[in-house]
Design a protein around this motif. Structure first.
Motif, PDB file in Angstrom:
ATOM      1  N   LYS A   1      24.200   1.977   9.546  1.00  0.00           N
ATOM      2  CA  LYS A   1      25.468   2.319   8.926  1.00  0.00           C
ATOM      3  C   LYS A   1      25.466   1.923   7.449  1.00  0.00           C
ATOM      4  O   LYS A   1      24.602   1.166   7.002  1.00  0.00           O
ATOM      5  N   ALA A   2      26.468   2.457   6.750  1.00  0.00           N
ATOM      6  CA  ALA A   2      26.599   2.149   5.327  1.00  0.00           C
ATOM      7  C   ALA A   2      28.050   1.823   5.013  1.00  0.00           C
ATOM      8  O   ALA A   2      28.972   2.258   5.701  1.00  0.00           O
ATOM      9  N   VAL A   3      28.210   1.029   3.965  1.00  0.00           N
ATOM     10  CA  VAL A   3      29.537   0.736   3.423  1.00  0.00           C
ATOM     11  C   VAL A   3      29.599   1.320   2.015  1.00  0.00           C
ATOM     12  O   VAL A   3      28.756   0.994   1.166  1.00  0.00           O
ATOM     13  N   VAL A   4      30.588   2.181   1.771  1.00  0.00           N
ATOM     14  CA  VAL A   4      30.807   2.718   0.423  1.00  0.00           C
ATOM     15  C   VAL A   4      31.981   1.963  -0.192  1.00  0.00           C
ATOM     16  O   VAL A   4      33.102   1.994   0.329  1.00  0.00           O
ATOM     17  N   MET A   5      31.708   1.245  -1.267  1.00  0.00           N
ATOM     18  CA  MET A   5      32.737   0.461  -1.949  1.00  0.00           C
ATOM     19  C   MET A   5      33.523   1.388  -2.890  1.00  0.00           C
ATOM     20  O   MET A   5      32.986   1.869  -3.886  1.00  0.00           O
ATOM     21  N   ALA A   6      34.788   1.635  -2.564  1.00  0.00           N
ATOM     22  CA  ALA A   6      35.566   2.625  -3.320  1.00  0.00           C
ATOM     23  C   ALA A   6      36.961   2.104  -3.651  1.00  0.00           C
ATOM     24  O   ALA A   6      37.910   2.881  -3.748  1.00  0.00           O
TER      25      ALA A   6
ATOM     26  N   THR B   1      21.496  -3.733  10.904  1.00  0.00           N
ATOM     27  CA  THR B   1      21.343  -3.737   9.447  1.00  0.00           C
ATOM     28  C   THR B   1      22.269  -2.663   8.844  1.00  0.00           C
ATOM     29  O   THR B   1      22.437  -1.586   9.400  1.00  0.00           O
ATOM     30  N   PHE B   2      22.846  -2.969   7.698  1.00  0.00           N
ATOM     31  CA  PHE B   2      23.708  -1.974   7.046  1.00  0.00           C
ATOM     32  C   PHE B   2      23.473  -2.002   5.535  1.00  0.00           C
ATOM     33  O   PHE B   2      22.985  -2.991   4.975  1.00  0.00           O
ATOM     34  N   LEU B   3      23.839  -0.893   4.915  1.00  0.00           N
ATOM     35  CA  LEU B   3      23.659  -0.697   3.476  1.00  0.00           C
ATOM     36  C   LEU B   3      25.017  -0.729   2.790  1.00  0.00           C
ATOM     37  O   LEU B   3      25.976  -0.157   3.281  1.00  0.00           O
TER      38      LEU B   3
ATOM     39  N   GLU C   1      21.750  -7.950   6.668  1.00  0.00           N
ATOM     40  CA  GLU C   1      21.804  -8.191   8.109  1.00  0.00           C
ATOM     41  C   GLU C   1      23.202  -8.713   8.465  1.00  0.00           C
ATOM     42  O   GLU C   1      23.853  -9.369   7.643  1.00  0.00           O
ATOM     43  N   PRO C   2      23.654  -8.464   9.686  1.00  0.00           N
ATOM     44  CA  PRO C   2      25.008  -8.913  10.081  1.00  0.00           C
ATOM     45  C   PRO C   2      25.207 -10.418   9.987  1.00  0.00           C
ATOM     46  O   PRO C   2      26.348 -10.883   9.915  1.00  0.00           O
ATOM     47  N   SER C   3      24.129 -11.189   9.938  1.00  0.00           N
ATOM     48  CA  SER C   3      24.276 -12.639   9.860  1.00  0.00           C
ATOM     49  C   SER C   3      24.954 -13.095   8.567  1.00  0.00           C
ATOM     50  O   SER C   3      25.444 -14.227   8.475  1.00  0.00           O
TER      51      SER C   3
END
Length: 836
Positions: A2-7, A100-102, A177-179
């Protein structure tokens, strides 16, 4: 993955582009920045995307919806209050805690090879990988120092040049990483670079840096916004451009380009764009969807958003134009200028280099805009209107505007000139006057400041000094929200139109040279202006007759500065004065007609109760007055003008009296009974002043001039409105004629002059005046002193186009009010019919 877009950012450095549009929706090559990011994520197989929002969140949600149009699934996490770059992601933990995420910015432009970056992260078995980039100027970014293996050893947030040990900077893109969520608590405010990464580094956890070789631009300012689009057009990135390419020009569906229009590569033409004959577009031009480029227009290195209209003969260079902007014919928008949404730039206007116009501004025809326009509604094509330069206080008339205006006036007068300044008692006038003084001194002019002073005394001081000119700042007498800056010549009257044009030219061209530090102007303060005014006043008034009459006067000073000046004069004239509102309080001073009218009944009642000879109300910084006779009858407007005209004709043999063309027609007869003559002038104050100085050599100088609003000029004293001297002359004339004011009123027949205003667009005024003139010339006697005045058996009517606003003013006079009203209404109806 998954990804997070900071907007969630405001994009404040991109204003006015982001005044109404969140930065992620700002278009790059006609596509929102964030849409480029969504497409990039989809290309690398990432379809589950969390979007963090704060500023104008609804706009972004409304545009992207659930993401299905782009083949992705979007989840929104809205911050009610900002939680920081890390805290906002913590809020969306439930969507990210499994793998893992971006993290990627929704308002930066990049073609990062995400797959390669993720492979690096996994190879290093990192808890966190920061995507890094080499930049020419690292001062605005966080510098990151890594060892040979890519492990991060040090952070420097926005260093000085002395701390720049590397050009490798943090791009704000992270693989995590989620940690990392263990370092935060829900609802807390955390920043990755300030809080989380330094803690991971301190614990010597696996924190790595991946140096990208791809394109990245954070679009951090307006120049970068344009340059990012040039870079993509040049083909130096892998970012996709919509449309069909024809030799370096991308053309959208439905676009129409005239055969003889010239479009240079690289450029992009949006959907349904129309480019007409002879237009020149490009290179490096981006034209938004539904744009229209008219004949002969030139658009070079400029970015135009959707629905922009560019009129014929316009020239646009390296500028940015937001949606729904209208540029009329022959406008010039220079390099670095930015025009916000829905602005209207009228014909032959120039927007200077680096100027920014916030949304919904109107620039009048022929304007040269030399200062950014943020709060005001419009930029006037001409600085000077009616009495001077006016605008909304601290919005249109700001300290920086005033400083520049003062410098322009000083440059017109030349270095070494002396200027007298004064103001009303309000705080806005004090602020702006000080800014004007700074501008005058900066170009080498000396300033004699009178502080707060009635305008007639300021004019009088100027006439008796060696100063080259003067400036008076006050609240406009016509609109309490406007501040008025009046420029005076060495005789204390308004600058000529030719002089105003010269000051205006200097202002718009910024053609004023700053004085050398040794030649900056000197500032001094006036000390004897009031005493000099009193002395000259006494020389021009027949004091003995007034003293013998021993008038009992009720004077309402309306909380103005006249209260500190005039009671002493009345005392020397032997008057018994009952003073009302006789202290300075700008907040209580009447600013509207209703506030003024509210004071008059009290004045009238006190005159009656105390059996005073007369009452007077001083208004508009000592320029105008209203009288009350011994019976409590209020005398104002045309009636007061007629009374003054008669009194002057009685007291001065063969008197010349000047009145505006709107004054009652009976004044000629009344003045002629006493051997005087009447000169009709235009309705503005300048024309009345000119009549008393014989600027028109064909007519002798008027001894007296007045208007229907309580403004009176006695040329023997000074050629300007002065209610203090006018009241003294009334006392003199009553004393020498042995009449009461009430008896005088009874000798002057009542007049019936009516007035109304009709709204009319600027572009229709000329045609309507032509039609009314043609009709009038065939139906009766016509005067064209100011507007068109038509005489008939019933009386007269005057149609006068307003010089500053989109209105016609209609006046009428007849022997009875009903006929006057019918006459006025007939012209109102005619204007309305021609307007349709």
């Amino acid at each position: 993955m998954k990804a997070v877009v900071m907007a969630g950012g405001e994009g404040s450095r991109l204003r006015p582009l982001t005044a109404r549009v969140p930065k992620p929706l700002a278009p790059v090559l006609n596509v929102p920045i964030m849409e480029h990011i969504i497409v990039l994520l989809k290309q690398h197989g990432i379809t589950d995307i969390v979007v963090t929002l704060h500023y104008l969140a609804d706009e972004i949600e409304g545009y992207f919806g659930d993401g299905s149009e782009w083949g992705v699934r979007l989840f929104y996490s809205v911050e009610d209050t900002p939680l920081g770059t890390a805290g906002s992601v913590k809020q969306a933990e439930e969507h990210l805690k499994d793998d893992t995420f971006l993290i990627i910015s929704g308002d930066a432009l990049t073609d990062l090879d995400i797959t390669k970056a993720i492979a690096y992260h996994r190879k290093k078995e990192a808890m966190a990988t920061i995507v890094l980039s080499h930049v020419p100027n690292p001062l605005e970014f966080g510098v990151v120092i890594t060892d040979d293996e890519g492990r991060i050893r040090r952070f420097l947030e926005k260093p000085s040049w002395g701390e720049v040990f590397s050009d490798t900077v943090n791009t704000g893109m992270y693989i995590l990483e989620p940690s990392v969520f263990d370092y935060m608590e829900m609802g807390g405010n955390y920043d990755w670079s300030q809080n989380i990464f330094p803690q991971i580094l301190a614990e010597e956890k696996a924190l790595f840096g991946y140096v990208m070789e791809d394109y990245w631009c954070d679009v951090g300012n307006l120049n970068q916004y344009r340059e990012a689009q040039y870079t993509v057009l040049d083909g130096r990135t892998k970012i996709q451009i919509q449309g069909t390419e024809h030799a370096g020009v991308w053309v959208g569906e439905g676009a129409k380009i005239a055969p003889d229009a010239h479009v240079s590569a690289p450029s992009m033409i949006g959907k349904n764009v129309t480019i007409k004959s002879g237009a020149v577009v490009g290179p490096y031009a981006v034209i938004g969807d539904q744009g229209i480029i008219e004949e002969g227009a030139v658009v070079h290195r400029s970015v135009l958003w959707d629905n922009v209209y560019v009129g014929s003969g316009c020239n646009l260079t390296a500028c940015t134009i937001c949606s729904h902007v209208v540029l009329q014919s022959d406008c010039n928008v220079q390099e670095g200028a930015v025009i916000g949404e829905r602005c209207r730039i009228e014909r032959e206007s120039t927007i200077r280099t680096q100027i920014k116009l916030w949304p919904d501004k109107n620039i009048e025809a022929g304007s040269t805009v030399t200062m950014s326009l943020i709060w005001g509604q419009k930029w006037l094509g001409a600085l000077f209107r009616d009495l001077g330069v006016s605008g909304i206080a601290n919005i249109e008339i700001t300290p920086d505007f005033a400083t520049k205006l003062g410098a322009s006036y000083g440059a017109y007068l030349k270095q070494g000139a002396s200027v007298i300044t004064a103001r009303d008692s309000g705080l806005p006038a004090r602020m702006i006057k000080r800014a004007i003084i700074s501008g005058l001194m900066s170009v080498g002019c000396d300033v004699l400041d009178m502080r707060s002073m009635p305008l007639p005394i300021a004019r009088h001081t100027l006439r008796g000094s060696a100063a080259s000119g003067g400036v008076y700042v006050r609240v406009s007498p016509h609109n309490p929200r406007l501040l008025l800056i009046e420029f005076l010549d060495k005789d204390g009257i308004y600058l000529s139109k030719a002089a105003e044009r010269k000051v205006e030219t200097i202002f718009f061209r910024e053609d004023f040279g700053r004085a050398d530090i040794e030649h900056i102007g000197n500032l001094e303060f006036s000390s004897r202006s009031v005493e000099q005014y009193h002395e000259d006043y006494a020389r021009h008034i027949k004091s003995e007759a007034i003293v013998e009459r021993h008038f009992k006067v009720v004077a309402d000073f309306t909380y103005g500065r006249v209260a500190g000046v005039f009671p002493a004069v009345l005392g020397r004239l032997g008057c018994d004065v009952i003073a009302l509102n006789a202290y300075v309080d700008a907040a209580k001073a009447p600013k509207t007609q209703n506030e003024r009218l509210a004071l008059l009944p009290n004045l009238a009642q006190i005159v009656q109760t105390l059996r005073a000879d007369l009452g007077v109300m001083f208004e508009n910084d000592g320029e105008r007055l209203t009288l009350v006779d011994e019976t409590g009858h209020i005398i104002e407007g045309d009636d007061l003008l007629a009374i003054y005209s008669v009194m002057v004709a009685r007291s001065k043999p063969r008197a010349h009296v000047a009145v505006p063309v709107t004054a009652p027609s009976g004044i000629e007869h009344l003045v002629a009974l006493h051997g005087g003559t009447v000169l009709r002038t235009k309705t503005d104050v300048r024309s009345l002043m000119a009549a008393t100085t014989a600027q028109d050599k064909r007519s002798p100088a008027a001894d007296f001039a007045g208007d229907g609003a309580g403004g009176f000029i006695f040329s023997e004293f000074q050629p300007a409105f002065d209610s203090m001297f006018a009241f003294g002359k009334m006392l003199e004339m009553l004393a020498t004629s042995n009449l009461t004011l009430g008896e005088l009123v009874g000798q002057v027949p009542a007049s019936h002059v009516l007035r109304t205003s009709v709204k009319c667009p600027w572009e229709m005024k000329g045609r309507i005046m032509r039609e009314i003139t043609r009709e009038a010339e065939s139906s009766g006697a016509v005067e064209m002193i100011d507007g068109i005045k038509v005489h008939s058996d019933r009386g007269w009517a005057l149609v006068l186009p307003d010089a500053s606003d989109p209105y016609f003013h209609v006046y009428s006079e007849s022997d009875n009010p009903d006929d006057a009203r019918l006459l006025m209404e007939s012209y109102v109806q005619r204007i309305e019919s021609l307007r349709e």
